[in-house]
Write an enzyme that holds these catalytic residues in place. Sequence first.
Site, short mmCIF file in Angstrom:
data_model
loop_
_atom_site.label_atom_id
_atom_site.label_comp_id
_atom_site.label_asym_id
_atom_site.label_seq_id
_atom_site.Cartn_x
_atom_site.Cartn_y
_atom_site.Cartn_z
CG PHE A 165 39.77 39.78 49.52
CD1 PHE A 165 39.78 40.89 50.34
CD2 PHE A 165 38.67 39.56 48.71
CE1 PHE A 165 38.71 41.77 50.36
CE2 PHE A 165 37.60 40.44 48.72
CZ PHE A 165 37.63 41.54 49.55
CG ASP A 175 17.86 57.56 41.81
OD1 ASP A 175 18.91 56.93 42.08
OD2 ASP A 175 16.88 57.02 41.24
CG PHE A 178 38.78 51.06 44.21
CD1 PHE A 178 38.94 50.03 43.29
CD2 PHE A 178 39.26 52.32 43.87
CE1 PHE A 178 39.55 50.25 42.06
CE2 PHE A 178 39.87 52.55 42.64
CZ PHE A 178 40.02 51.51 41.74
CB THR A 204 32.05 49.02 37.39
OG1 THR A 204 32.36 49.25 38.76
CG2 THR A 204 33.08 48.12 36.76
CE LYS A 247 17.23 54.40 45.24
NZ LYS A 247 18.27 54.09 44.24
CB CYS A 282 31.14 44.28 42.88
SG CYS A 282 30.24 45.68 43.55
CB VAL A 340 28.27 53.68 43.64
CG1 VAL A 340 29.43 54.55 43.19
CG2 VAL A 340 28.66 52.22 43.63
C1 UGA Z 1 33.85 44.61 46.24
C2 UGA Z 1 35.29 45.14 46.38
O1 UGA Z 1 35.89 44.61 47.56
C3 UGA Z 1 35.30 46.67 46.46
O2 UGA Z 1 36.64 47.14 46.49
C4 UGA Z 1 34.60 47.23 45.22
O3 UGA Z 1 34.52 48.64 45.25
C5 UGA Z 1 33.18 46.66 45.14
O4 UGA Z 1 33.26 45.22 45.09
C6 UGA Z 1 32.54 47.21 43.90
O5 UGA Z 1 33.03 46.94 42.80
O6 UGA Z 1 31.62 48.05 44.01
P1 UGA Z 1 31.79 44.17 47.92
O7 UGA Z 1 31.13 43.53 46.75
O8 UGA Z 1 31.05 45.14 48.75
O9 UGA Z 1 33.13 44.95 47.42
O10 UGA Z 1 32.23 43.01 48.87
P2 UGA Z 1 33.58 42.30 49.38
O11 UGA Z 1 33.80 42.64 50.78
O12 UGA Z 1 34.69 42.52 48.44
O13 UGA Z 1 33.11 40.77 49.30
C7 UGA Z 1 32.69 40.17 48.07
C8 UGA Z 1 32.36 38.71 48.27
O14 UGA Z 1 33.55 37.96 48.51
C9 UGA Z 1 31.45 38.41 49.46
O15 UGA Z 1 30.52 37.42 49.10
C10 UGA Z 1 32.40 37.92 50.54
O16 UGA Z 1 31.79 37.07 51.48
C11 UGA Z 1 33.40 37.16 49.68
N1 UGA Z 1 34.73 37.02 50.32
C12 UGA Z 1 35.50 38.10 50.57
C13 UGA Z 1 35.20 35.75 50.62
O17 UGA Z 1 34.52 34.73 50.39
N2 UGA Z 1 36.45 35.62 51.17
C14 UGA Z 1 37.24 36.69 51.44
O18 UGA Z 1 38.38 36.50 51.95
C15 UGA Z 1 36.75 37.97 51.14
#
Ligand code: UGA
Length: 435
Positions: free
Chosen positions: A251, A30, A151, A121, A35, A262, A11
Amino acid sequence: MKVVVIGSGYVGLVTGACLSDFGLNVTCVDVDKEKIAMLKRGEIPIYEPGLKEIVEKNQKAGRLFFEVKGDEPISEADVVFLAVGTPPKDDGSAEMKYIFSAVETFSKNHKKYQVLVTKSTVPVGTGERIEEIVAQEHSKETFSVASNPEFLREGCAVSDFMNPDRIVIGCNDQKGLKVLLDLYEPMRKANAPILVTDRTSAELIKYASNAFLAVKISFINEMSRLAEKAKADISKIALGMGMDKRIGPSFLLPGPGYGGSCFPKDTKALLKIASDFGVPLRIVESSVIANEEQAKFAVEKIVKNLPKNCENPTIAILGLAFKGGTDDVRESPSLKICKDLMEKGFKLKCYDPEASVNALKEIESLNVVPSIMDACKDSDIVVIATEWNEFKTIDLKAVKEVMATPVIVDLRNLLDREKAIEEGFKYDSIGKVFE
Ligand code: UGA
């Protein structure tokens, strides 16, 4: 405007690099010396497309810096972002010691009016606590504490930062708000919607958004289990649901469950926050349970599809990252599946384009191989566990030639079923039964 970002994880680093790309003078701080040394050399410690280029460009332009000791840049900054980790504790609540240690560093170096902003968060009410801590040493007139949750999605964090659906600024005073609106002015000009609200609502928007997305995924995953029993097709169901603008098409991809740093952490932290307020969140609770069950459901599916009279079957696992486009394996459903299968005594051969090193840190005894073909060679079943693009274009002919028995369990519904069957595979996916 001078900015300091404390915490150069995913982040903090993306935020710092992207803000410097907007022309701001940014120092990322950091405590991890190694790093920071890497970053100073232009090496990026995480896999994030586009990040290396932005870091390089802005370092060269003399507006992006990396430091272990942030005292001087912090004392000179107009805005200080807190982007340190808030990992989950055993009871699900967020570990806040890194945040408060960063607040201490801020307080120690605070000499002129500054805005201190939480990017990480953080539990509801954190802004208030931070304000109280800093106010023990300094007059409240000399600083503002705001919440500006991020986000970003891993794997597309840079483009998410540059083209956000919204920027949420939670600030309870006009002076701090003006500074943050000035900071984000270039993005507002580029049409990024900005939502201004109070600090507590901003803190809760972040949790509510992540929990809602987790609920959406768990919903489609449970629906996919029903679709299999009812002999319906989950991809058509998701399509039909998503055409309703109130629901939306994103989603709604079923899979082995959500993972990452997350959703699993934030849903549990939100449950803890709500329970501390005496408010049960039944829907979020259920989504957490459904997600745990989904990985078990995936394992049952794999075992069910193993060739019948195969004595010591070898299972090829394609994908170890929690999702495609990242080397992150935190809470990866694929690793949960691997652990479960290994405990059941199955031999695995695993491949991931980016996440192998991190996967081995989690499961030392994991049998990781260098290519798709190495994983498939002599295997009795191939499982697609992560939605990497390169798996979509897998050479089925070549794979079939090297496999012991041609069976595919596609946990991400990536492949064209007809094509796989045409090539002579037994093919199973999520949310549709083929008989
Ligand atoms: C998520 C949120 O999408 C971001 O908006 C947020 O900023 C972030 O968390 C955070 O709080 O830092 P991220 O964890 O990078 O982002 O990943 P996503 O793309 O949201 O996927 C999360 C999980 O859901 C993955 O395991 C993905 O494979 C799964 N997923 C996603 C599904 O199984 N089906 C879907 O339709 C979408």
